[in-house]
Write a protein that holds these residues in place. Structure first.
Motif, mmCIF file in Angstrom:
data_model
loop_
_atom_site.group_PDB
_atom_site.id
_atom_site.type_symbol
_atom_site.label_atom_id
_atom_site.label_comp_id
_atom_site.label_asym_id
_atom_site.label_seq_id
_atom_site.Cartn_x
_atom_site.Cartn_y
_atom_site.Cartn_z
ATOM 1 N N ARG A 14 12.771 9.216 -20.003
ATOM 2 C CA ARG A 14 13.963 8.558 -20.952
ATOM 3 C C ARG A 14 13.349 7.201 -21.855
ATOM 4 O O ARG A 14 11.819 6.650 -21.308
ATOM 5 N N PRO A 15 13.390 7.369 -22.880
ATOM 6 C CA PRO A 15 12.172 6.361 -23.661
ATOM 7 C C PRO A 15 12.353 5.324 -22.753
ATOM 8 O O PRO A 15 10.953 4.302 -22.978
ATOM 9 N N GLU A 16 12.950 4.398 -22.041
ATOM 10 C CA GLU A 16 13.004 3.062 -21.858
ATOM 11 C C GLU A 16 11.956 3.225 -21.136
ATOM 12 O O GLU A 16 12.135 1.955 -20.471
ATOM 13 N N ILE A 17 12.063 4.352 -19.945
ATOM 14 C CA ILE A 17 10.497 4.166 -19.018
ATOM 15 C C ILE A 17 9.307 4.407 -19.512
ATOM 16 O O ILE A 17 8.345 5.857 -18.313
ATOM 17 N N ASP A 254 18.959 7.264 -14.758
ATOM 18 C CA ASP A 254 19.428 6.524 -16.648
ATOM 19 C C ASP A 254 19.798 5.433 -17.035
ATOM 20 O O ASP A 254 20.068 5.352 -17.964
ATOM 21 N N ASP A 255 19.917 4.454 -16.169
ATOM 22 C CA ASP A 255 19.831 3.336 -16.405
ATOM 23 C C ASP A 255 20.103 2.097 -15.657
ATOM 24 O O ASP A 255 19.073 2.690 -13.779
ATOM 25 N N PHE A 257 17.178 0.562 -14.981
ATOM 26 C CA PHE A 257 15.566 1.130 -14.737
ATOM 27 C C PHE A 257 14.466 0.067 -14.058
ATOM 28 O O PHE A 257 14.079 -1.173 -14.056
ATOM 29 N N LYS A 367 24.664 1.809 -26.527
ATOM 30 C CA LYS A 367 23.517 1.955 -26.381
ATOM 31 C C LYS A 367 22.967 2.440 -27.674
ATOM 32 O O LYS A 367 21.907 2.480 -28.548
#
Length: 453
Positions: A14-17, A254-255, A257, A367
């Motif tokens: 995922r982009p966040e991690i 997914d959320d 993180f 988001k």
């Protein structure tokens, strides 16, 4: 299925991690949501991972293989393009429906915004098999289909989850992506025994396994992908491993993180569960399948492999698509448009599912358009949930964000003039030269009413 690629231990990219995933030790492969990727502009992180030899698998969420309509040709082309751009050995999608209505019912198309369960009936199986075959013919690499988590049960189901999956594999040759967290979810929410499902499904068809966290509230398990993996889910993974050595196992998050160290710890626990559980390298059980009505096979006997034309590639006969379309449209209308609860469904569970869909829709809009909660502050969520209660999504999340903003501006909100000016500017930059007015809204409502006659 000896040609199934051996993937190892992986994690959902995922982009966040992205930075954490690149740095995690022992990650053999990653999975990326297909709809979030642009083949001509892959994220730098994925490019670097591929250059290191890390396999990337595109995971689709919007095809709706279990829907009444045939898979959309453009969505299939998009999925194929992503598989080719990533050099992937396979692609995955869900055994679910995500929209309903349209030509088969003569009603507007409704979008669920999430994965909804397919009824385990022979009608739904015929439709699903044809849809899977269409997808297989359109993709450059093998397809694996995933079992989903569900809050609700369809009335009048004719097969168990394991039997349904076994028939799907038997008739199409599709691989399976087995989510052990979803098996646990269905155990809590629908009283289904994970061990029974594992005994009945063809474990030799498994392409890989998903592991994810969730949380239980008021006796209902929510498959959030935003909490740590629980011991019951790991126990189901161990049960699966005692039956077969899965080619790959992947952690989904997914959320919310956590720090990279916590992700690494979860991967370690998953690896230990796989290695500590004794089991065969492969198995080839003969699952017991309930005979389809009208066949000569005795109920609960083990049937022979069906003929190649048992599910016609050219079309599902006997109106199965139409019947499935009517059922799915009635259910989705109750969930997202305030329609009456269809007969046989549990109203309380449908209310839980309806609120879960609205909450997820609000989260995704936040988001997709992060400026909206920034502008509206604490008022964003209640305003969006009030809007969503009577306005189902019909054209995707970005259009939904614009429609929500238009709704607020027409009603003269937000009350603070500075916030309203910022919201107007946001809308103008994305939708048009000037914000909509009440007269515009009335014209649109009248036009929609005339078209619906």
């Amino acid at each position: 299925m000896s040609n199934t690629p051996q993937l190892g231990i992986g994690i959902g990219w995922r982009p966040e991690i992205a930075d954490a995933v690149e740095a995690l030790p022992g990650v053999d492969w990653v999975e990326a949501v297909a709809e979030n990727l642009c083949p001509g502009h892959l994220p730098d992180s994925l490019v670097r991972l591929r250059e290191r030899g890390v396999t990337v698998v595109p995971h689709g969420v919007s095809l709706g293989l279990g829907g009444a309509d045939r898979p959309d040709a453009q969505r299939l082309r998009d999925l194929a393009e992503r598989a080719e751009a990533l050099g992937s050995p396979l692609v995955t999608e869900h055994i679910a429906f995500v929209r309903a209505g349209g030509a088969l019912t003569g009603s507007p198309v409704l979008e669920a915004g999430h994965l909804l369960p397919v009824p385990r009936t022979w009608d739904a199986l015929r439709v699903l098999c044809e849809n899977v075959r269409i997808a297989q013919d359109s993709l450059p690499v093998p397809l694996a289909a995933e079992n989903i988590a569900a809050l609700i049960s369809w009335p009048g189901e004719e097969l168990s989850e394991g039997q349904f999956l076994a028939e799907l594999v038997e008739r199409t040759g599709v691989r399976l992506l087995i989510d052990v967290a979803n098996l646990h979810t269905n155990h809590v929410n629908r009283g289904e025994d994970p061990a029974k499902a594992l005994d009945e499904l063809p474990v030799e068809a498994i392409a890989y396994v998903h592991v994810a966290g969730g949380i239980e509230r008021d006796g209902v398990w929510h498959d959030t992908h935003a909490h740590p993996v629980t011991r019951p889910v790991l126990d189901v993974l161990a049960q699966l491993r005692s039956r077969v050595a899965p080619p790959g196992v992947l952690l989904e998050r997914d959320d919310d993180f956590p720090p990279a160290a916590e992700l690494a710890g979860e991967l370690t626990v998953i690896r230990e569960t796989i290695t500590a559980t004794a089991g065969p390298a492969t198995t080839a059980p003969g699952p017991n399948i309930k005979a389809e009505p009208g066949s000569e096979t005795e109920a609960w006997a083990t049937p022979p492999a069906p003929a190649a034309d048992s599910v016609p590639a050219t079309g599902v006969a006997d109106g199965a698509r139409e019947r499935l379309a009517l059922g799915q449209t009635a259910l989705l209308s109750a969930l997202v448009a305030g329609a009456p609860v269809p007969p046989g469904f549990d109203p309380r569970r449908l209310d839980v599912q309806s609120r879960a869909l609205a909450a997820k829709r609000a989260d995704v809009i936040a988001k997709v358009a992060p400026e909206l909660p920034e502008i509206l502050g604490a008022g964003y969520r209640p305003a969006f949930l009030a809007y969503a209660a009577h306005r189902p999504m019909s054209a995707g999340y970005r259009r939904d964000a614009l429609d929500f903003t238009e709704h607020l501006l027409i009603d003269g909100r937000p009350e603070r003039s500075a916030a309203r000016r910022r919201l107007t500017l946001w809308w103008e930059e994305r939708a048009g030269a000037r914000p909509p007015r009440r007269a515009t809204h009335l014209v649109r409502v009248a036009r929609a009413a005339l078209m619906g006659r």
